[in-house]
Design an enzyme around this catalytic site. Structure first.
Site, PDB file in Angstrom:
ATOM      1  N   CYS A  82       0.739  -1.135   0.102  1.00  0.00           N
ATOM      2  CA  CYS A  82      -0.088  -0.080  -0.136  1.00  0.00           C
ATOM      3  C   CYS A  82       0.836   1.434   0.138  1.00  0.00           C
ATOM      4  O   CYS A  82       1.525   1.628   1.027  1.00  0.00           O
ATOM      5  CB  CYS A  82      -0.911  -0.077   1.187  1.00  0.00           C
ATOM      6  SG  CYS A  82      -1.637   1.436   1.505  1.00  0.00           S
ATOM      7  N   CYS A  85      -0.089   3.885   2.487  1.00  0.00           N
ATOM      8  CA  CYS A  85       0.364   3.480   3.825  1.00  0.00           C
ATOM      9  C   CYS A  85       1.788   4.090   4.293  1.00  0.00           C
ATOM     10  O   CYS A  85       2.160   4.295   5.232  1.00  0.00           O
ATOM     11  CB  CYS A  85       0.226   1.954   4.009  1.00  0.00           C
ATOM     12  SG  CYS A  85      -1.422   1.450   3.922  1.00  0.00           S
TER      13      CYS A  85
END
Length: 320
Positions: A82, A85
């Site tokens: 991600c 993230c």
């Protein structure tokens, strides 16, 4: 500042008061135990590096639920693949350390901890939640600017202190945090005043106004969820609602209406169980409607940890 008591009596108020009282007792016990450990070991507090921890399904109860009785625990759901993230994670870590023990950051890798991912009802990552006194609340999803995250953290700390008596953990080399009273938001105060007058519509609009300009405002989220529940049941005919639910066990709207009554009547487990059963019986849009409403009820109650975790586990079993 905590949400005001609602104008209507029922489980929303009583559960919140009961949970807050129990959380304060646990927080006081945790502080006593921590002080005793410090007295015996000349402990000056945790190291700053210990404010950010990796959490798994096996350590969740110890590192999140138990620790949430002494410090607000912020949960960062993330994954290696991600990209957002990777932007948000370091910012959360840096901010957590800057709060010097007022917040603990728990990082959960969703790929390695699917059960926690499902139990929290995470829709996408990065997703940030908080646990205070064993009670879960969503904070925000996706990357966010530092200023907005600081506002959310400030509100989280204020709720923890004023509603639960939770003040954080000592950190090596850090000065004690100064006591402060957060400023009163006039729009939030307008919502509280409307609730005191029994004007649920006015309260709901006031809280929505707060959230339109400050989507991460925790107090407004809690108060809005409770006010909306109270308005839904305000004019309900309990006998008619329960008869409709009994006659149509697979009708999500009938079951949702009955679950709202269950909740306001103090039957928290019944409300959760009813909607879990509805999710099990239905498919497509009907299933999604029941699932989303169940998640809303979790937010409304600010439920004690065993009931929420149990219901989330039951929901996960039905869904997966």
């Amino acid at each position: 500042m905590q949400p005001r008591n609602m104008s209507m009596s029922g489980v929303v108020d009583l559960a919140a008061v009961k949970a807050a009282g129990e959380a304060k007792q646990k927080a006081e016990q945790a502080r006593r135990e921590q002080a005793a450990r410090g007295a015996g070991q000349n402990d000056q507090g945790v190291a700053p590096s210990q404010l950010v921890i990796d959490v798994t399904e096996a350590t969740f109860e110890r590192d999140v639920l138990e620790r949430s009785n002494e410090v607000p625990v912020v949960i960062d759901f993330w994954a290696e693949w991600c990209e957002p993230c990777k932007q948000l994670g370091p910012l959360l870590e840096r901010l957590t350390e800057s709060y010097a023990g007022r917040i603990l950051l728990a990082k959960i890798d969703v790929d390695a901890n699917q059960l926690l991912f499902q139990q929290f009802g995470v829709q996408g990552i990065p997703a940030v939640f908080a646990v205070i006194g064993g009670q879960m609340m969503p904070l925000f999803q996706g990357a966010a600017p530092e200023a907005q995250i600081r506002e959310v953290f400030d509100q989280l700390i204020a709720v923890a202190e004023q509603r639960f008596g939770i003040t954080g953990i000592p950190v090596e080399g850090a000065a004690p945090a100064a006591e402060h009273e957060p400023p009163i938001d006039p729009a939030l105060a307008a919502g509280h005043d409307a609730l005191d007058r029994g004007d649920l519509g006015g309260a709901i609009q006031a809280y929505k106004n707060v959230l339109s300009g400050d989507p991460g405002n925790i107090e407004a989220k809690l108060a809005l969820a409770q006010a909306e529940l109270l308005r839904r049941v305000q004019d309900a005919d309990p006998q008619a609602v329960r008869k409709a639910a009994a006659d149509s066990p697979a009708d999500p709207e009938a079951q949702i209406a009955a679950a709202d009554l269950d909740l306001v009547g103090g039957h928290v487990e019944d409300a959760f169980g009813r909607l879990v059963d509805t999710v099990k019986r239905t498919v497509g849009e009907d299933r999604e409607r029941a699932r989303l409403h169940l998640l809303e009820l979790f937010d409304v109650v600010g439920a004690e940890e065993p009931r929420v975790v149990s219901a989330r586990a039951a929901l996960a079993r039905v869904l997966f």
